[in-house]
Design a protein around this motif. Structure first.
Motif, PDB file in Angstrom:
ATOM      1  N   ARG A  82       0.843  -1.198   0.000  1.00  0.00           N
ATOM      2  CA  ARG A  82       0.000   0.000   0.000  1.00  0.00           C
ATOM      3  C   ARG A  82       0.881   1.251   0.000  1.00  0.00           C
ATOM      4  O   ARG A  82       1.989   1.228   0.524  1.00  0.00           O
ATOM      5  CB  ARG A  82      -0.908   0.001   1.228  1.00  0.00           C
ATOM      6  N   PRO A  83       0.385   2.335  -0.590  1.00  0.00           N
ATOM      7  CA  PRO A  83       1.189   3.572  -0.623  1.00  0.00           C
ATOM      8  C   PRO A  83       1.538   4.052   0.778  1.00  0.00           C
ATOM      9  O   PRO A  83       0.729   3.937   1.711  1.00  0.00           O
ATOM     10  CB  PRO A  83       0.261   4.572  -1.326  1.00  0.00           C
ATOM     11  N   VAL A  84       2.742   4.581   0.932  1.00  0.00           N
ATOM     12  CA  VAL A  84       3.169   5.175   2.197  1.00  0.00           C
ATOM     13  C   VAL A  84       2.707   6.629   2.196  1.00  0.00           C
ATOM     14  O   VAL A  84       3.037   7.386   1.285  1.00  0.00           O
ATOM     15  CB  VAL A  84       4.704   5.107   2.350  1.00  0.00           C
ATOM     16  N   LYS A  85       1.943   7.014   3.196  1.00  0.00           N
ATOM     17  CA  LYS A  85       1.402   8.369   3.284  1.00  0.00           C
ATOM     18  C   LYS A  85       2.108   9.135   4.400  1.00  0.00           C
ATOM     19  O   LYS A  85       1.939   8.828   5.582  1.00  0.00           O
ATOM     20  CB  LYS A  85      -0.105   8.333   3.556  1.00  0.00           C
ATOM     21  N   LEU A  86       2.899  10.125   4.011  1.00  0.00           N
ATOM     22  CA  LEU A  86       3.612  10.958   4.975  1.00  0.00           C
ATOM     23  C   LEU A  86       3.028  12.364   4.984  1.00  0.00           C
ATOM     24  O   LEU A  86       2.412  12.797   4.008  1.00  0.00           O
ATOM     25  CB  LEU A  86       5.105  11.015   4.611  1.00  0.00           C
ATOM     26  N   LEU A  87       3.247  13.072   6.090  1.00  0.00           N
ATOM     27  CA  LEU A  87       2.749  14.435   6.248  1.00  0.00           C
ATOM     28  C   LEU A  87       3.900  15.426   6.246  1.00  0.00           C
ATOM     29  O   LEU A  87       5.035  15.077   6.587  1.00  0.00           O
ATOM     30  CB  LEU A  87       1.976  14.566   7.560  1.00  0.00           C
ATOM     31  N   ALA A  88       3.584  16.646   5.875  1.00  0.00           N
ATOM     32  CA  ALA A  88       4.608  17.697   5.845  1.00  0.00           C
ATOM     33  C   ALA A  88       5.211  17.936   7.217  1.00  0.00           C
ATOM     34  O   ALA A  88       6.352  18.392   7.339  1.00  0.00           O
ATOM     35  CB  ALA A  88       3.998  18.994   5.304  1.00  0.00           C
ATOM     36  N   THR A  89       4.455  17.637   8.277  1.00  0.00           N
ATOM     37  CA  THR A  89       4.944  17.854   9.644  1.00  0.00           C
ATOM     38  C   THR A  89       5.784  16.696  10.178  1.00  0.00           C
ATOM     39  O   THR A  89       6.312  16.782  11.294  1.00  0.00           O
ATOM     40  CB  THR A  89       3.753  18.070  10.589  1.00  0.00           C
ATOM     41  N   ASP A  90       5.917  15.642   9.419  1.00  0.00           N
ATOM     42  CA  ASP A  90       6.633  14.459   9.907  1.00  0.00           C
ATOM     43  C   ASP A  90       8.122  14.740  10.111  1.00  0.00           C
ATOM     44  O   ASP A  90       8.765  15.409   9.300  1.00  0.00           O
ATOM     45  CB  ASP A  90       6.495  13.299   8.918  1.00  0.00           C
ATOM     46  N   SER A  91       8.642  14.151  11.166  1.00  0.00           N
ATOM     47  CA  SER A  91      10.093  14.123  11.353  1.00  0.00           C
ATOM     48  C   SER A  91      10.651  12.945  10.559  1.00  0.00           C
ATOM     49  O   SER A  91       9.902  12.097  10.056  1.00  0.00           O
ATOM     50  CB  SER A  91      10.430  13.939  12.835  1.00  0.00           C
ATOM     51  N   VAL A  92      11.951  12.873  10.455  1.00  0.00           N
ATOM     52  CA  VAL A  92      12.585  11.739   9.793  1.00  0.00           C
ATOM     53  C   VAL A  92      12.209  10.445  10.514  1.00  0.00           C
ATOM     54  O   VAL A  92      11.919   9.422   9.884  1.00  0.00           O
ATOM     55  CB  VAL A  92      14.115  11.912   9.758  1.00  0.00           C
ATOM     56  N   GLU A  93      12.197  10.488  11.826  1.00  0.00           N
ATOM     57  CA  GLU A  93      11.806   9.301  12.600  1.00  0.00           C
ATOM     58  C   GLU A  93      10.381   8.874  12.284  1.00  0.00           C
ATOM     59  O   GLU A  93      10.105   7.677  12.131  1.00  0.00           O
ATOM     60  CB  GLU A  93      11.932   9.579  14.099  1.00  0.00           C
ATOM     61  N   ASP A  94       9.473   9.833  12.210  1.00  0.00           N
ATOM     62  CA  ASP A  94       8.085   9.508  11.882  1.00  0.00           C
ATOM     63  C   ASP A  94       8.010   8.805  10.525  1.00  0.00           C
ATOM     64  O   ASP A  94       7.281   7.823  10.349  1.00  0.00           O
ATOM     65  CB  ASP A  94       7.226  10.773  11.834  1.00  0.00           C
ATOM     66  N   ALA A  95       8.747   9.355   9.566  1.00  0.00           N
ATOM     67  CA  ALA A  95       8.744   8.767   8.226  1.00  0.00           C
ATOM     68  C   ALA A  95       9.292   7.346   8.258  1.00  0.00           C
ATOM     69  O   ALA A  95       8.747   6.443   7.612  1.00  0.00           O
ATOM     70  CB  ALA A  95       9.571   9.634   7.278  1.00  0.00           C
ATOM     71  N   ALA A  96      10.353   7.130   9.023  1.00  0.00           N
ATOM     72  CA  ALA A  96      10.941   5.794   9.119  1.00  0.00           C
ATOM     73  C   ALA A  96       9.949   4.801   9.717  1.00  0.00           C
ATOM     74  O   ALA A  96       9.829   3.664   9.242  1.00  0.00           O
ATOM     75  CB  ALA A  96      12.212   5.841   9.954  1.00  0.00           C
ATOM     76  N   VAL A  97       9.244   5.211  10.753  1.00  0.00           N
ATOM     77  CA  VAL A  97       8.249   4.341  11.378  1.00  0.00           C
ATOM     78  C   VAL A  97       7.201   3.922  10.350  1.00  0.00           C
ATOM     79  O   VAL A  97       6.818   2.746  10.264  1.00  0.00           O
ATOM     80  CB  VAL A  97       7.586   5.042  12.578  1.00  0.00           C
ATOM     81  N   CYS A  98       6.740   4.871   9.545  1.00  0.00           N
ATOM     82  CA  CYS A  98       5.727   4.560   8.538  1.00  0.00           C
ATOM     83  C   CYS A  98       6.275   3.627   7.460  1.00  0.00           C
ATOM     84  O   CYS A  98       5.596   2.687   7.039  1.00  0.00           O
ATOM     85  CB  CYS A  98       5.201   5.852   7.902  1.00  0.00           C
ATOM     86  N   VAL A  99       7.493   3.882   7.010  1.00  0.00           N
ATOM     87  CA  VAL A  99       8.094   3.052   5.959  1.00  0.00           C
ATOM     88  C   VAL A  99       8.330   1.632   6.469  1.00  0.00           C
ATOM     89  O   VAL A  99       7.983   0.652   5.800  1.00  0.00           O
ATOM     90  CB  VAL A  99       9.409   3.683   5.462  1.00  0.00           C
ATOM     91  N   PHE A 100       8.924   1.510   7.654  1.00  0.00           N
ATOM     92  CA  PHE A 100       9.201   0.177   8.199  1.00  0.00           C
ATOM     93  C   PHE A 100       7.901  -0.586   8.452  1.00  0.00           C
ATOM     94  O   PHE A 100       7.792  -1.778   8.139  1.00  0.00           O
ATOM     95  CB  PHE A 100       9.989   0.283   9.507  1.00  0.00           C
TER      96      PHE A 100
END
Length: 328
Positions: free
Chosen positions: A34-52
């Motif tokens: 499924r597509p990974v949905k990130l937000l403009a407010t995300d930190s790098v850590e937040d993005a990593a959590v979503c990707v993993f």
């Protein structure tokens, strides 16, 4: 103290994995990522959590399907999930490090290796059916070759089943879910800053693009192993684009970028599959027997077909150099 689940990731998604053999809910069939949905407010850590988490979700959506019917597509999707996980860990290595990430990467590689054995025999059978199989149909030596392949395919699938439902796989999933929930890694200070994901993504994508362009130089004249390394670099660049595309406004450009890389990857994949097929034939030929004549014919067929890879490689290198980054 545990952090709350980030956006798009339910608390259940980062809980320890359930025993796959007892999972009561099963998708109707093999599932793509499924597509990974990130937000403009995300930190790098937040993005990593979503990707993993996305990669683990993808694997766990397909594991029960495989255990129920052992379909070739479910094997493929589990391998893709593990590749995406390893690519994600690699993409974030400049910001996040630690033993939990290293262990997850190594365990994913080991599991993917077992699944890859099953996948190779599936791909080989498809290549035969789409290529020399029609010419050899009814030939006794070809029937012996098919029987030898099927014997090895069955053994490979038994190993894949044992690996997917085994203790090591369950521990891997549970351990990494817990590590994600607790963020068990060392993060660079800026990786925890709000809205840091977009700048990190742009830098990471630039690095991935430069790497693949460099490796693809003179693509048509590269050795099979060098072309394989280009294909790996293409995969990593495409996965990176898919991880981060939601952070950038031009979705059409992002989709075109990923689609172009996927097309190049598939072309190189056909060439690599022929090299793998020769390795599999080596294994069968080592035992001698009635399949040798058909094996020789198949090798010649693939050698002739591989010549088309030269023209494809030249076109791919030109397209790659002209491909505009969507993140700039």
């Amino acid at each position: 103290m545990e952090r709350p689940a980030p956006h798009g990731v339910s608390p259940e998604a980062i809980a320890p994995a359930a025993d796959l053999r007892l999972e009561p809910v099963m998708p109707a069939g093999p599932q793509k990522a499924r597509p990974v949905k990130l937000l403009a407010t995300d930190s790098v850590e937040d993005a990593a959590v979503c990707v993993f988490s996305s990669a683990l979700d993808h694997f766990e959506a397909n594991a029960p399907v495989f255990l129920a019917d052992e379909s070739a597509e479910s094997v493929h999707q589990m391998r893709v999930a593990l590749r995406r996980l390893r690519a994600g860990i690699g993409t974030f290595r400049d910001a996040l490090s630690g033993s939990a990430l290293a262990a997850a990467r190594d365990r994913a590689k080991a599991l993917a290796g077992v699944l890859g054995r099953a996948r190779n025999w599936d791909v080989f059978l498809d290549m035969l059916a789409e290529g020399p199989g029609e010419t050899l149909q009814g030939d006794a030596s070809y029937e012996a070759l098919l029987a030898a392949i099927e014997t090895r395919r069955i053994i490979a699938y038994r190993a894949a089943r044992a690996a997917v439902e085994g203790r090591k796989a369950r521990a891997f999933l549970a351990d990494f879910r817990e590590a994600i929930a607790k963020r068990e890694w060392t993060a660079q200070p800026q990786a925890r800053e709000e809205s840091s994901a977009k700048d990190f993504a742009a830098a990471a994508l630039t690095k991935l693009r430069k790497r693949v362009v460099k490796k693809a130089k003179g693509l048509a004249d590269l050795t099979p192993e060098e072309r394989h390394q280009v294909r790996i670099a293409l995969k990593k660049a495409r996965y990176g684009a898919e991880f981060f595309e939601s952070l950038f406004s031009d979705a059409d450009d992002a989709e075109e970028f990923s689609a172009t890389l996927a097309e190049m990857q598939d072309g190189l994949g056909d060439y690599n599959d022929m090299e793998t097929a020769n390795t599999l034939l080596d294994e069968i030929d080592a035992e001698g027997g009635d399949a040798l004549r058909a094996s020789g014919f198949v090798r010649g067929w693939f050698a002739h077909a591989a010549q088309a890879g030269v023209a494809h490689a030249k076109r791919s290198e030109k397209r790659l150099r002209k491909l505009e980054p969507f993140w700039e």
